[in-house]
Enzyme design. Structure first.
Site, PDB file in Angstrom:
ATOM      1  N   HIS A   1       0.840  -1.197   0.000  1.00 49.40           N
ATOM      2  CA  HIS A   1       0.000   0.000   0.000  1.00 49.40           C
ATOM      3  C   HIS A   1       0.876   1.248   0.000  1.00 49.40           C
ATOM      4  O   HIS A   1       1.768   1.390   0.831  1.00 49.40           O
ATOM      5  CB  HIS A   1      -0.916  -0.024   1.225  1.00 49.40           C
ATOM      6  CG  HIS A   1      -1.776   1.181   1.341  1.00 49.40           C
ATOM      7  ND1 HIS A   1      -2.040   1.763   2.545  1.00 49.40           N
ATOM      8  CD2 HIS A   1      -2.416   1.915   0.412  1.00 49.40           C
ATOM      9  CE1 HIS A   1      -2.825   2.816   2.348  1.00 49.40           C
ATOM     10  NE2 HIS A   1      -3.062   2.924   1.066  1.00 49.40           N
TER      11      HIS A   1
ATOM     12  N   ASP B   1       6.992   5.998 -21.535  1.00 51.51           N
ATOM     13  CA  ASP B   1       7.087   5.840 -22.980  1.00 51.51           C
ATOM     14  C   ASP B   1       8.498   5.411 -23.401  1.00 51.51           C
ATOM     15  O   ASP B   1       9.404   5.292 -22.566  1.00 51.51           O
ATOM     16  CB  ASP B   1       6.647   7.123 -23.700  1.00 51.51           C
ATOM     17  CG  ASP B   1       7.493   8.341 -23.385  1.00 51.51           C
ATOM     18  OD1 ASP B   1       8.717   8.205 -23.156  1.00 51.51           O
ATOM     19  OD2 ASP B   1       6.941   9.460 -23.376  1.00 51.51           O
TER      20      ASP B   1
ATOM     21  N   ASP C   1      -4.757   4.109  -4.760  1.00 56.24           N
ATOM     22  CA  ASP C   1      -4.792   4.450  -3.334  1.00 56.24           C
ATOM     23  C   ASP C   1      -5.849   5.506  -3.044  1.00 56.24           C
ATOM     24  O   ASP C   1      -5.660   6.690  -3.329  1.00 56.24           O
ATOM     25  CB  ASP C   1      -3.409   4.936  -2.908  1.00 56.24           C
ATOM     26  CG  ASP C   1      -3.278   5.113  -1.407  1.00 56.24           C
ATOM     27  OD1 ASP C   1      -4.295   5.042  -0.693  1.00 56.24           O
ATOM     28  OD2 ASP C   1      -2.148   5.299  -0.938  1.00 56.24           O
TER      29      ASP C   1
ATOM     30  N   MET D   1       3.075  13.217 -16.342  1.00 60.38           N
ATOM     31  CA  MET D   1       4.142  14.178 -16.577  1.00 60.38           C
ATOM     32  C   MET D   1       3.558  15.372 -17.331  1.00 60.38           C
ATOM     33  O   MET D   1       2.909  15.210 -18.371  1.00 60.38           O
ATOM     34  CB  MET D   1       5.273  13.563 -17.414  1.00 60.38           C
ATOM     35  CG  MET D   1       6.429  14.530 -17.652  1.00 60.38           C
ATOM     36  SD  MET D   1       7.659  13.921 -18.830  1.00 60.38           S
ATOM     37  CE  MET D   1       8.458  12.659 -17.860  1.00 60.38           C
TER      38      MET D   1
ATOM     39  N   TYR E   1      10.933  12.794 -12.926  1.00 58.52           N
ATOM     40  CA  TYR E   1      12.164  11.993 -12.970  1.00 58.52           C
ATOM     41  C   TYR E   1      12.640  11.663 -11.550  1.00 58.52           C
ATOM     42  O   TYR E   1      12.983  10.517 -11.253  1.00 58.52           O
ATOM     43  CB  TYR E   1      13.270  12.745 -13.710  1.00 58.52           C
ATOM     44  CG  TYR E   1      13.216  12.650 -15.212  1.00 58.52           C
ATOM     45  CD1 TYR E   1      14.249  12.072 -15.929  1.00 58.52           C
ATOM     46  CD2 TYR E   1      12.133  13.144 -15.931  1.00 58.52           C
ATOM     47  CE1 TYR E   1      14.210  11.989 -17.317  1.00 58.52           C
ATOM     48  CE2 TYR E   1      12.081  13.063 -17.307  1.00 58.52           C
ATOM     49  CZ  TYR E   1      13.122  12.489 -17.994  1.00 58.52           C
ATOM     50  OH  TYR E   1      13.069  12.403 -19.364  1.00 58.52           O
TER      51      TYR E   1
ATOM     52  N   TYR F   1       5.144  12.314 -23.788  1.00 58.95           N
ATOM     53  CA  TYR F   1       4.425  12.503 -22.533  1.00 58.95           C
ATOM     54  C   TYR F   1       3.542  11.298 -22.187  1.00 58.95           C
ATOM     55  O   TYR F   1       2.553  11.433 -21.483  1.00 58.95           O
ATOM     56  CB  TYR F   1       3.635  13.818 -22.523  1.00 58.95           C
ATOM     57  CG  TYR F   1       4.569  15.003 -22.596  1.00 58.95           C
ATOM     58  CD1 TYR F   1       5.241  15.435 -21.459  1.00 58.95           C
ATOM     59  CD2 TYR F   1       4.817  15.648 -23.797  1.00 58.95           C
ATOM     60  CE1 TYR F   1       6.123  16.500 -21.517  1.00 58.95           C
ATOM     61  CE2 TYR F   1       5.700  16.713 -23.869  1.00 58.95           C
ATOM     62  CZ  TYR F   1       6.359  17.129 -22.727  1.00 58.95           C
ATOM     63  OH  TYR F   1       7.237  18.174 -22.789  1.00 58.95           O
TER      64      TYR F   1
END
Length: 145
Positions: free
Chosen positions: A22, A30, A64, A74, A114, A132
């Site tokens: 959890h 990509d 979650d 992103m 990143y 993206y």
């Protein structure tokens, strides 16, 4: 062979999803993303696009519900409010698996994405060609019925 699993539910992906706890995060990226150099655990699914992998993960893993943003995308550099088609497709899959409007892909700046991916439980490298095509999913819990 196992029943009711797709070709994308490879042993590596199944192990990563089952081993996560959890709050752990999995990053789906990509083909341009430097996954091999950033991953603690790397799952390679180069023959699939991002929406296929999002679907495969969300078939097995809940998001979650305790987190403010359990799904992140992103942001486009220079135009962070822009939501590319690839990310809209991922949102549609989140809505399909988790309920429409329950979770919205939050945005995260490219360099912050990143940095966060370095801390993730695993990174899944896809063959997605569109820019993206990078999202983060935070694992939730399955409550007793």
């Amino acid at each position: 062979m196992l029943k009711n699993l797709s070709r994308l539910h490879t042993p590596d992906l199944l192990h990563a999803l089952a081993s996560m706890g959890h709050g752990d995060e999995i990053v789906l990226v990509d083909a341009n993303y430097p996954a091999a150099s950033l991953a603690q655990r790397l799952v390679c699914l180069y023959g699939a696009n991002l929406p296929e992998i999002v679907d495969a993960c969300l078939q097995l893993m809940p998001l979650d519900g305790f987190a403010d943003q359990p799904a992140l995308r992103m942001e486009v550099v220079g135009t962070p409010a822009q939501i590319p088609d690839i990310q809209q497709e991922c949102q549609a899959l989140i809505d399909l698996h988790e309920g429409t409007g329950r979770f919205t892909l939050g945005g995260i700046e490219r360099q912050a994405f990143y940095s966060r991916s370095r801390e993730a439980y695993a990174i899944v490298a896809t063959g997605e060609q569109r820019p993206y095509g990078c999202i983060i999913l935070k694992k939730g819990v399955i409550l007793p019925s």
